[in-house]
Design a protein around this motif. Structure first.
Motif, PDB file in Angstrom:
ATOM      1  N   ASP A 310      57.709 -51.774  10.030  1.00  0.00           N
ATOM      2  CA  ASP A 310      58.820 -52.578   9.660  1.00  0.00           C
ATOM      3  C   ASP A 310      59.493 -52.000   8.613  1.00  0.00           C
ATOM      4  O   ASP A 310      60.021 -52.865   7.760  1.00  0.00           O
ATOM      5  CB  ASP A 310      58.341 -54.023   9.480  1.00  0.00           C
ATOM      6  N   GLY A 311      59.479 -50.941   8.088  1.00  0.00           N
ATOM      7  CA  GLY A 311      60.271 -50.537   6.995  1.00  0.00           C
ATOM      8  C   GLY A 311      59.612 -50.805   5.606  1.00  0.00           C
ATOM      9  O   GLY A 311      60.103 -50.600   4.598  1.00  0.00           O
ATOM     10  N   GLY A 312      58.238 -50.815   5.633  1.00  0.00           N
ATOM     11  CA  GLY A 312      57.614 -50.847   4.469  1.00  0.00           C
ATOM     12  C   GLY A 312      57.081 -52.421   4.013  1.00  0.00           C
ATOM     13  O   GLY A 312      56.419 -52.661   2.968  1.00  0.00           O
ATOM     14  N   ASP A 313      57.364 -53.305   4.881  1.00  0.00           N
ATOM     15  CA  ASP A 313      56.846 -54.677   4.482  1.00  0.00           C
ATOM     16  C   ASP A 313      55.408 -54.960   4.672  1.00  0.00           C
ATOM     17  O   ASP A 313      54.629 -55.649   4.016  1.00  0.00           O
ATOM     18  CB  ASP A 313      57.500 -55.818   5.238  1.00  0.00           C
ATOM     19  N   THR A 314      54.803 -54.440   5.896  1.00  0.00           N
ATOM     20  CA  THR A 314      53.481 -54.494   6.098  1.00  0.00           C
ATOM     21  C   THR A 314      52.952 -52.952   6.384  1.00  0.00           C
ATOM     22  O   THR A 314      53.700 -52.062   6.964  1.00  0.00           O
ATOM     23  CB  THR A 314      53.147 -55.296   7.467  1.00  0.00           C
ATOM     24  N   TRP A 315      51.591 -52.710   6.154  1.00  0.00           N
ATOM     25  CA  TRP A 315      51.000 -51.524   6.529  1.00  0.00           C
ATOM     26  C   TRP A 315      49.800 -51.178   7.212  1.00  0.00           C
ATOM     27  O   TRP A 315      49.040 -52.437   7.379  1.00  0.00           O
ATOM     28  CB  TRP A 315      50.898 -50.865   5.168  1.00  0.00           C
ATOM     29  N   HIS A 316      49.709 -50.224   7.927  1.00  0.00           N
ATOM     30  CA  HIS A 316      48.501 -50.369   8.854  1.00  0.00           C
ATOM     31  C   HIS A 316      47.107 -49.840   8.099  1.00  0.00           C
ATOM     32  O   HIS A 316      46.267 -49.775   8.567  1.00  0.00           O
ATOM     33  CB  HIS A 316      48.736 -49.186  10.048  1.00  0.00           C
ATOM     34  N   GLY A 317      47.339 -49.347   7.008  1.00  0.00           N
ATOM     35  CA  GLY A 317      46.203 -48.948   6.104  1.00  0.00           C
ATOM     36  C   GLY A 317      45.970 -47.467   5.900  1.00  0.00           C
ATOM     37  O   GLY A 317      46.277 -46.704   6.623  1.00  0.00           O
ATOM     38  N   TRP A 318      45.519 -47.269   4.675  1.00  0.00           N
ATOM     39  CA  TRP A 318      45.141 -45.816   4.498  1.00  0.00           C
ATOM     40  C   TRP A 318      43.961 -45.195   5.375  1.00  0.00           C
ATOM     41  O   TRP A 318      43.056 -45.894   5.474  1.00  0.00           O
ATOM     42  CB  TRP A 318      44.705 -45.923   2.799  1.00  0.00           C
ATOM     43  N   GLN A 319      44.253 -43.788   5.464  1.00  0.00           N
ATOM     44  CA  GLN A 319      43.185 -43.346   6.455  1.00  0.00           C
ATOM     45  C   GLN A 319      43.509 -41.663   6.263  1.00  0.00           C
ATOM     46  O   GLN A 319      44.553 -41.375   6.116  1.00  0.00           O
ATOM     47  CB  GLN A 319      43.352 -43.538   7.760  1.00  0.00           C
ATOM     48  N   HIS A 320      42.482 -40.869   6.580  1.00  0.00           N
ATOM     49  CA  HIS A 320      42.788 -39.491   6.829  1.00  0.00           C
ATOM     50  C   HIS A 320      43.373 -39.082   8.395  1.00  0.00           C
ATOM     51  O   HIS A 320      42.892 -39.837   9.226  1.00  0.00           O
ATOM     52  CB  HIS A 320      41.328 -39.021   6.968  1.00  0.00           C
ATOM     53  N   PRO A 321      44.265 -38.336   8.379  1.00  0.00           N
ATOM     54  CA  PRO A 321      44.710 -38.137   9.585  1.00  0.00           C
ATOM     55  C   PRO A 321      43.441 -37.470  10.538  1.00  0.00           C
ATOM     56  O   PRO A 321      42.568 -36.981  10.066  1.00  0.00           O
ATOM     57  CB  PRO A 321      45.848 -36.900   9.242  1.00  0.00           C
ATOM     58  N   SER A 322      43.788 -37.577  11.870  1.00  0.00           N
ATOM     59  CA  SER A 322      42.818 -37.055  12.604  1.00  0.00           C
ATOM     60  C   SER A 322      42.526 -35.723  12.498  1.00  0.00           C
ATOM     61  O   SER A 322      43.346 -35.063  12.067  1.00  0.00           O
ATOM     62  CB  SER A 322      43.129 -37.646  14.187  1.00  0.00           C
ATOM     63  N   GLY A 323      41.498 -35.304  13.141  1.00  0.00           N
ATOM     64  CA  GLY A 323      41.096 -33.737  13.114  1.00  0.00           C
ATOM     65  C   GLY A 323      40.528 -33.265  11.756  1.00  0.00           C
ATOM     66  O   GLY A 323      39.749 -34.097  11.038  1.00  0.00           O
ATOM     67  N   THR A 324      40.740 -32.112  11.481  1.00  0.00           N
ATOM     68  CA  THR A 324      39.752 -31.486  10.432  1.00  0.00           C
ATOM     69  C   THR A 324      40.346 -31.903   9.170  1.00  0.00           C
ATOM     70  O   THR A 324      41.578 -31.970   8.890  1.00  0.00           O
ATOM     71  CB  THR A 324      40.007 -30.151  10.438  1.00  0.00           C
ATOM     72  N   PRO A 325      39.375 -32.341   8.245  1.00  0.00           N
ATOM     73  CA  PRO A 325      39.623 -32.899   7.053  1.00  0.00           C
ATOM     74  C   PRO A 325      40.438 -31.646   6.200  1.00  0.00           C
ATOM     75  O   PRO A 325      40.272 -30.590   6.187  1.00  0.00           O
ATOM     76  CB  PRO A 325      38.421 -33.100   6.141  1.00  0.00           C
ATOM     77  N   ALA A 326      41.669 -32.231   5.611  1.00  0.00           N
ATOM     78  CA  ALA A 326      42.719 -31.371   5.067  1.00  0.00           C
ATOM     79  C   ALA A 326      42.666 -31.273   3.438  1.00  0.00           C
ATOM     80  O   ALA A 326      42.570 -32.477   2.994  1.00  0.00           O
ATOM     81  CB  ALA A 326      44.067 -31.546   5.312  1.00  0.00           C
ATOM     82  N   VAL A 327      42.204 -30.165   2.893  1.00  0.00           N
ATOM     83  CA  VAL A 327      42.105 -30.104   1.681  1.00  0.00           C
ATOM     84  C   VAL A 327      43.458 -29.600   0.721  1.00  0.00           C
ATOM     85  O   VAL A 327      43.802 -28.624   1.075  1.00  0.00           O
ATOM     86  CB  VAL A 327      40.666 -29.410   1.026  1.00  0.00           C
TER      87      VAL A 327
END
Length: 367
Positions: A310-327
């Motif tokens: 919704d353009g930044g009013d609500t958020w789905h939560g912080w998470q690592h993207p799926s797949g290999t952890p990216a450093v």
């Protein structure tokens, strides 16, 4: 691009996103996230080339224009996925990631030189890699951060953090040859709240860009609807990501993006939808345009994302993207099309041997 290995220092300056949304937006009844292409895993997107920053990209008319800070500290450019080549002559050395933006029908790149001043160059021929010679932005920027640029009509606004750790910006207007017709002076933002009232098109957005920031960080602007409400995302001194209030919420000030995410880099952001113009409520692409993605490098050294429908009013939560952890230790770069996001990073080969140090890798990410 130079191929020798050398580590890049952590980017500490917070990037921000200024999004523009219609003042009459009704949030109830907005559909969920739009369907986009399947998410991919991280992959090498630049072959043997190595960089000290993530690749920054704009797409115009189906053509892609990309810039990166090479391991020789020069600015490098490629067109439509070809080979990277040095960009411009003179003052091409930088210690930060370069910025790229579309200014009406032209492409402009800027960077912070070794002298702390800001330089810019206009693209003349992408296939021939022809650019105007690097020219210095007027006045003394004395920047300690890479520049952030936003184009509003014919005007280019450049933001930096100066040596006193205060944000400053300047407004530039160019002629058809890329020469400056007019320029403001480097100006620090006002500290007191200011309410701007008036109908669309009278210049509130341009004025607010110069005086409306209450944080000492550079910004990157993203338009959601072409209206005049400004919204910023930035990394605070506590490493949390904050979002500025919508119109009618000025007294609430900036609020933390929920989820407890902490960043050791700046924050990057992008939206879906048309990338060279915006649409208003009622347009078939409007809800797609509200799909927003944030990304930063967390205190664990890994890529984190957060998304909004919704353009930044609500958020789905912080998470690592799926797949290999990216450093990485550099601020991620996000590019978007009408229907998909791509995150690019400079791989930290000292923490993961999956790719050599400073490899440019990317992945498609769902919001």
């Amino acid at each position: 691009m130079a191929k020798q290995d050398s580590r890049r220092g952590t980017v500490k300056w917070g990037r921000a996103l200024a999004s523009i949304a219609g003042a009459t937006l009704v949030l109830s009844g907005i559909p969920g996230r739009a369907a986009i292409a399947a998410e991919t895993d991280w992959s090498n997107i630049a072959g043997p080339s190595r960089g000290f920053s993530a690749i920054a990209k704009v797409t115009v008319g189906g053509n892609t224009f990309e810039v990166v800070r090479g391991t020789d500290n020069g600015v490098w450019f490629r067109y439509n996925g070809g080979d990277f080549r040095p960009l411009g002559a003179g003052h091409s050395q930088t210690v930060d990631e370069p910025a790229i933006v579309q200014l009406q029908d032209r492409i402009v790149v800027s960077h912070r030189g070794l002298d702390g001043q800001i330089y810019y160059s206009f693209l003349q021929s992408p296939s021939a890699n022809m650019w105007t010679q690097w020219a210095r932005v007027p006045g003394d920027a004395w920047s300690v951060s890479g520049p952030s640029m936003v184009a509003i009509g014919p005007d280019l606004y450049v933001d930096v953090v100066q040596q006193d750790e205060q944000m400053a910006d300047i407004a530039l207007r160019f002629d058809s040859n890329g020469n400056i017709n007019s320029a403001s002076s480097w100006t620090k933002p006002y500290r007191s709240p200011i309410l701007l009232v008036g109908p669309p098109g009278v210049g509130k957005t341009s004025l607010a860009h110069s005086i409306g920031h209450a944080v000492t960080r550079p910004i990157t602007r993203m338009s959601l609807s072409g209206q005049t409400e400004i919204r910023d995302y930035f990394v605070g001194t506590d490493k949390a990501v904050y979002v500025g209030a919508r119109a009618g919420q000025i007294s609430k000030g900036a609020q933390k993006v929920p989820g407890g995410g902490l960043c050791d880099s700046g924050v990057s952001a992008a939206r879906l939808g048309y990338q060279d113009y915006t649409v208003g409520p009622g347009h078939p692409m409007y809800n797609q345009q509200l799909q927003t993605l944030l990304s930063c490098i967390g205190t664990d050294g890994l890529v984190w994302t957060n998304s909004s429908s919704d353009g930044g009013d609500t958020w789905h939560g912080w998470q690592h993207p799926s797949g290999t952890p990216a450093v990485s230790t550099s601020t991620p770069s996000i590019s978007a099309t009408q229907s998909s996001f791509q995150i690019t990073i400079r791989w930290d080969g000292t923490k993961s041997a999956q790719y050599p140090d400073n490899t440019e890798v990317g992945k498609r990410v769902n919001p």
